[in-house]
Design a protein around this motif. Structure first.
Motif, mmCIF file in Angstrom:
data_model
loop_
_atom_site.group_PDB
_atom_site.id
_atom_site.type_symbol
_atom_site.label_atom_id
_atom_site.label_comp_id
_atom_site.label_asym_id
_atom_site.label_seq_id
_atom_site.Cartn_x
_atom_site.Cartn_y
_atom_site.Cartn_z
ATOM 1 N N ARG A 66 0.816 -1.214 0.000
ATOM 2 C CA ARG A 66 0.000 0.000 0.000
ATOM 3 C C ARG A 66 0.848 1.262 0.000
ATOM 4 O O ARG A 66 0.561 2.208 -0.754
ATOM 5 C CB ARG A 66 -0.929 -0.011 1.211
ATOM 6 C CG ARG A 66 -1.945 1.127 1.205
ATOM 7 C CD ARG A 66 -2.859 1.038 2.409
ATOM 8 N NE ARG A 66 -3.873 2.076 2.403
ATOM 9 C CZ ARG A 66 -4.742 2.262 3.393
ATOM 10 N NH1 ARG A 66 -4.710 1.462 4.456
ATOM 11 N NH2 ARG A 66 -5.638 3.242 3.328
ATOM 12 N N ASP A 67 1.878 1.312 0.821
ATOM 13 C CA ASP A 67 2.730 2.501 0.862
ATOM 14 C C ASP A 67 3.430 2.721 -0.473
ATOM 15 O O ASP A 67 3.586 3.867 -0.927
ATOM 16 C CB ASP A 67 3.769 2.371 1.978
ATOM 17 C CG ASP A 67 3.146 2.432 3.368
ATOM 18 O OD1 ASP A 67 1.999 2.913 3.489
ATOM 19 O OD2 ASP A 67 3.799 1.984 4.329
ATOM 20 N N TYR A 120 0.914 4.052 -2.963
ATOM 21 C CA TYR A 120 0.568 5.439 -2.648
ATOM 22 C C TYR A 120 1.658 6.393 -3.124
ATOM 23 O O TYR A 120 1.366 7.482 -3.645
ATOM 24 C CB TYR A 120 0.353 5.575 -1.141
ATOM 25 C CG TYR A 120 -0.226 6.914 -0.740
ATOM 26 C CD1 TYR A 120 -1.574 7.188 -0.934
ATOM 27 C CD2 TYR A 120 0.575 7.903 -0.157
ATOM 28 C CE1 TYR A 120 -2.114 8.407 -0.567
ATOM 29 C CE2 TYR A 120 0.046 9.125 0.211
ATOM 30 C CZ TYR A 120 -1.303 9.371 0.006
ATOM 31 O OH TYR A 120 -1.836 10.594 0.353
ATOM 32 N N LYS A 121 2.893 5.977 -2.988
ATOM 33 C CA LYS A 121 4.006 6.818 -3.443
ATOM 34 C C LYS A 121 4.000 6.953 -4.967
ATOM 35 O O LYS A 121 4.320 8.023 -5.508
ATOM 36 C CB LYS A 121 5.335 6.234 -2.976
ATOM 37 C CG LYS A 121 6.556 7.077 -3.361
ATOM 38 C CD LYS A 121 7.827 6.525 -2.757
ATOM 39 C CE LYS A 121 9.045 7.325 -3.195
ATOM 40 N NZ LYS A 121 8.920 8.756 -2.836
ATOM 41 N N GLU A 137 -14.501 1.708 7.085
ATOM 42 C CA GLU A 137 -13.542 2.805 7.027
ATOM 43 C C GLU A 137 -12.746 2.933 8.321
ATOM 44 O O GLU A 137 -11.578 3.333 8.292
ATOM 45 C CB GLU A 137 -14.264 4.116 6.734
ATOM 46 C CG GLU A 137 -13.312 5.277 6.475
ATOM 47 C CD GLU A 137 -14.002 6.491 5.903
ATOM 48 O OE1 GLU A 137 -13.323 7.517 5.728
ATOM 49 O OE2 GLU A 137 -15.212 6.410 5.622
ATOM 50 N N CYS A 182 -9.945 0.441 7.992
ATOM 51 C CA CYS A 182 -9.013 0.718 6.882
ATOM 52 C C CYS A 182 -9.185 2.174 6.450
ATOM 53 O O CYS A 182 -9.761 2.473 5.400
ATOM 54 C CB CYS A 182 -9.299 -0.228 5.715
ATOM 55 S SG CYS A 182 -8.106 -0.121 4.349
ATOM 56 N N LYS A 197 -8.732 5.912 4.984
ATOM 57 C CA LYS A 197 -8.144 6.375 3.737
ATOM 58 C C LYS A 197 -6.947 7.268 3.993
ATOM 59 O O LYS A 197 -6.927 8.047 4.943
ATOM 60 C CB LYS A 197 -9.181 7.158 2.925
ATOM 61 C CG LYS A 197 -10.386 6.366 2.483
ATOM 62 C CD LYS A 197 -11.356 7.245 1.706
ATOM 63 C CE LYS A 197 -12.593 6.470 1.291
ATOM 64 N NZ LYS A 197 -13.555 7.325 0.559
ATOM 65 N N LYS A 198 -5.958 7.148 3.123
ATOM 66 C CA LYS A 198 -4.888 8.125 3.079
ATOM 67 C C LYS A 198 -5.394 9.331 2.290
ATOM 68 O O LYS A 198 -6.449 9.269 1.635
ATOM 69 C CB LYS A 198 -3.646 7.533 2.392
ATOM 70 C CG LYS A 198 -3.005 6.357 3.132
ATOM 71 C CD LYS A 198 -1.848 5.789 2.317
ATOM 72 C CE LYS A 198 -1.179 4.601 2.984
ATOM 73 N NZ LYS A 198 -0.365 5.021 4.135
ATOM 74 N N TYR A 199 -4.667 10.403 2.322
ATOM 75 C CA TYR A 199 -5.083 11.625 1.641
ATOM 76 C C TYR A 199 -5.294 11.360 0.150
ATOM 77 O O TYR A 199 -4.395 10.879 -0.541
ATOM 78 C CB TYR A 199 -4.037 12.715 1.841
ATOM 79 C CG TYR A 199 -4.332 14.003 1.097
ATOM 80 C CD1 TYR A 199 -5.418 14.804 1.458
ATOM 81 C CD2 TYR A 199 -3.527 14.413 0.030
ATOM 82 C CE1 TYR A 199 -5.695 15.980 0.790
ATOM 83 C CE2 TYR A 199 -3.793 15.593 -0.642
ATOM 84 C CZ TYR A 199 -4.878 16.370 -0.262
ATOM 85 O OH TYR A 199 -5.141 17.532 -0.941
ATOM 86 N N GLU A 200 -6.517 11.652 -0.345
ATOM 87 C CA GLU A 200 -6.899 11.499 -1.748
ATOM 88 C C GLU A 200 -6.860 10.056 -2.241
ATOM 89 O O GLU A 200 -6.905 9.803 -3.441
ATOM 90 C CB GLU A 200 -6.037 12.385 -2.662
ATOM 91 C CG GLU A 200 -6.272 13.872 -2.454
ATOM 92 C CD GLU A 200 -5.564 14.713 -3.500
ATOM 93 O OE1 GLU A 200 -4.620 14.192 -4.139
ATOM 94 O OE2 GLU A 200 -5.947 15.875 -3.685
ATOM 95 N N GLU A 201 -6.792 9.104 -1.343
ATOM 96 C CA GLU A 201 -6.826 7.697 -1.741
ATOM 97 C C GLU A 201 -8.280 7.282 -1.968
ATOM 98 O O GLU A 201 -9.178 7.703 -1.238
ATOM 99 C CB GLU A 201 -6.197 6.831 -0.648
ATOM 100 C CG GLU A 201 -6.012 5.375 -1.032
ATOM 101 C CD GLU A 201 -5.323 4.591 0.084
ATOM 102 O OE1 GLU A 201 -4.387 3.834 -0.201
ATOM 103 O OE2 GLU A 201 -5.725 4.754 1.259
#
Length: 298
Positions: free
Chosen positions: A213-214, A217-218, A236, A239, A241-245
């Protein structure tokens, strides 16, 4: 460069493996003859992995990745058959290809395919794989008992998929550890500055198993890549959400595939996961009007 070593008859497990090591040997003899004609300057790298014989790699790192998945890193030690030492050899493979691990389990010998994944600044004589550890299963037990310094037997690489940099749109649909070949393929395409393919990943997973996942995301930093998660279990809170994911807290449905295909023309789709998953997704794509020639199943 020496011709490929001839495998022992005992290397064939008589289990109907595809590819069979004996068939691969005959194919490699033909390819070796063609390669010999192309080599002029002696600068071609030597692959310490072979399609027809096993190479020995020792375990040098075991890292926990998710609740039930680990990253295992292996380092080349020696070839099982002559030549016994290739000090300058590298682990060479194309994005999306896989290796076969031969493992003694109880009184039997099992083989299973694993896809190497890219690791930044990794030495050329090493590779890393992502392994899901099931509660039952011979290979899962083998990996649970694995220790640093342990010797393992590998051969490969296998897989005929060739990365194309000329597609306008590509959709990757992965389930679980099926993300492994796609991560390497996507990264390879993004590294090509002359490629303008728009890449989209639909990743179907459980809340405890959002693999890489990281890293995904990168990769969003690239203008031509985006991904969506389809988390079939959890909510949610479990799990976040990351920013804008983009996360869908449900299984991927035909409507999700249709939503993507309606926005693009001339799309190529790659699928990787359990056989039932791949068959189901392919049926979705065909119902949405995609041709068989535009679908590749790993």
């Amino acid at each position: 460069m020496e011709p490929p070593p001839k495998p022992d008859e005992s290397d064939c497990c008589n289990s109907g493996c595809i590819p069979c090591i004996l068939d691969v040997y005959q194919d490699q003899l033909k390819k070796d003859l063609k390669l010999q004609k192309k080599l002029h300057d002696g600068t071609r790298k030597i692959n310490c992995m072979s399609l027809t014989s096993y190479s020995i790699f020792r375990v040098i790192r075991i890292e926990k990745h998710t609740r039930d998945c680990n990253l295992y890193t292996f380092e080349y030690l020696r070839a099982k058959t002559p030549p016994t030492n290739l000090p300058s050899a590298s682990v060479l493979y194309d994005p999306g290809q896989h290796f076969l691990l031969r493992a003694p389990v109880n009184i039997e010998t099992s083989q299973k395919a694993y896809t190497p994944i890219y690791q930044e600044n990794q030495p050329s004589d090493q590779f890393t794989i992502l392994v899901k550890l099931y509660k039952t299963g011979k290979m899962s037990q083998y990996f649970r008992n694995m220790t640093i310094g342990m010797e393992t037997s590998w051969r490969g690489p296998y897989g005929d998929y060739k990365v194309s940099y000329s597609n306008k749109f590509m959709l990757f649909i992965a389930q679980g550890t099926g993300i492994a070949p796609f991560y390497t393929i996507i990264r390879d395409i993004l590294q090509n500055d002359e490629c303008y393919t728009f890449l989209t990943l639909y990743f179907c997973c459980h809340v405890v198993n959002v693999l890489l996942r990281d890293e995904l995301y990168k990769m969003r930093e690239n203008w031509n890549f985006k991904y969506e998660l389809f988390v079939s279990s959890g909510c949610e809170d479990e799990c976040p959400k990351k920013y804008e994911e983009v996360i869908n807290y449900s299984k991927m449905k035909e409507a999700d595939v249709q939503r993507y295909l309606e926005r693009v023309r001339g799309c190529k789709v790659l699928i990787c996961g359990a056989q039932s998953f791949c068959d189901n997704v392919k049926n979705m794509l065909v119902k949405c009007g995609l041709m068989d020639s535009d679908i590749t199943i790993f």
